[in-house]
Motif scaffolding. Sequence first.
Motif, PDB file in Angstrom:
ATOM      1  N   ALA A 187      31.961 -48.673 -15.985  1.00 15.81           N
ATOM      2  CA  ALA A 187      32.412 -47.744 -17.026  1.00 15.81           C
ATOM      3  C   ALA A 187      31.542 -47.960 -18.254  1.00 15.81           C
ATOM      4  O   ALA A 187      31.433 -49.089 -18.747  1.00 15.81           O
ATOM      5  N   LYS A 189      30.749 -46.480 -22.147  1.00 19.63           N
ATOM      6  CA  LYS A 189      31.093 -45.622 -23.286  1.00 19.63           C
ATOM      7  C   LYS A 189      30.087 -45.895 -24.389  1.00 19.63           C
ATOM      8  O   LYS A 189      29.982 -47.022 -24.885  1.00 19.63           O
ATOM      9  N   ASP A 198      30.696 -40.693 -22.177  1.00 22.10           N
ATOM     10  CA  ASP A 198      31.363 -41.491 -21.151  1.00 22.10           C
ATOM     11  C   ASP A 198      30.652 -41.286 -19.823  1.00 22.10           C
ATOM     12  O   ASP A 198      30.258 -40.165 -19.477  1.00 22.10           O
ATOM     13  N   ILE A 214      36.605 -41.611 -20.254  1.00 23.32           N
ATOM     14  CA  ILE A 214      37.161 -42.959 -20.324  1.00 23.32           C
ATOM     15  C   ILE A 214      38.074 -43.047 -21.531  1.00 23.32           C
ATOM     16  O   ILE A 214      37.654 -42.788 -22.664  1.00 23.32           O
ATOM     17  N   MET A 230      42.208 -49.662 -19.811  1.00 24.67           N
ATOM     18  CA  MET A 230      41.326 -48.510 -19.630  1.00 24.67           C
ATOM     19  C   MET A 230      41.862 -47.590 -18.539  1.00 24.67           C
ATOM     20  O   MET A 230      42.459 -48.040 -17.561  1.00 24.67           O
ATOM     21  N   MET A 232      39.993 -44.573 -16.322  1.00 22.56           N
ATOM     22  CA  MET A 232      38.799 -43.802 -16.006  1.00 22.56           C
ATOM     23  C   MET A 232      39.206 -42.514 -15.290  1.00 22.56           C
ATOM     24  O   MET A 232      40.039 -42.543 -14.375  1.00 22.56           O
TER      25      MET A 232
END
Length: 289
Positions: A187, A189, A198, A214, A230, A232
């Motif tokens: 992930a 960002k 993202d 995200i 988090m 996703m």
Amino acid sequence: MSQELDWNESYYFNLHDQGNGLTVFMRIGNKPNRDEKSVFLFAIEQDRICGLRNAVKCDDDRKACSGLRFEQDGDVWHISFQGPLFDVAKEPAPIMSSMDLAWKPVNPVMDYHDCVDAKGAELSSKTVSEHFEQFGTVSGRIVIGDRSYAVTATGERDMSEGVRDWGSPKMWMWLNSVYGTDVGFNATKLCTEMGDVDAGYVGNKDSNDPVVKIDIEVGYESGIPSSYTMRMHGKSGEEYAVEARILRKAFLPMQGSKDMLLVEAISETKMDGRTGYGIAEFLIPAPKQ
């Protein structure tokens, strides 16, 4: 290849061996328009952090620098190192070290163009425009001074090309974790003056689900990330919830940006009832002295 001064080609690998309590991350970057090739290699053991940073002039051997070498044989990457590392908490004294590793991919290579639209590509153009990710398994041996580790690990690699201007992002988070040896995620960002980008994936041996959004909340202790929660959002419509805590971390002041600090942390994550481990990397404003 672009003629911009900060055009960069980068090779990065990490690994986490939970049995040995050992995490290693390393990168070789080439900026030919500045005639600069740089390397970092850090090993986080249970009781110390040993590492190396160096920069030399460019040459034709783009995947080797200061004793560290990446060689690709089909799908497998061979990682070797021979040279000194340094305990970051002590006066500089060389600790002769070596690595001989085989890094084997699990999921298909993930192209970040599958995650972002034209606006996202433009927002990230000053950080890196071409970006590829993959997770895998790692085996071999690492020697650090009088300590020898038989490595059975998982990890993440990336390869990127494009302009790499460390001063352009306000902040970034680059998070990955592997569950067993069959499922992994990345992930990313990126926070810029014009907005956030993202990207990432949740993958297995058969396919990747590109991450297009995200939602994340980061917990801090003394201004340094200590946990995150988090969610996703995959391109498929699936959502992936992750809870993570930071176990150990290393700090890398950013070359060319004294106001930013790179935090490389070992994270323990939980997703779909499984526990995984990986690197959580945060670029944050350096705490004021």
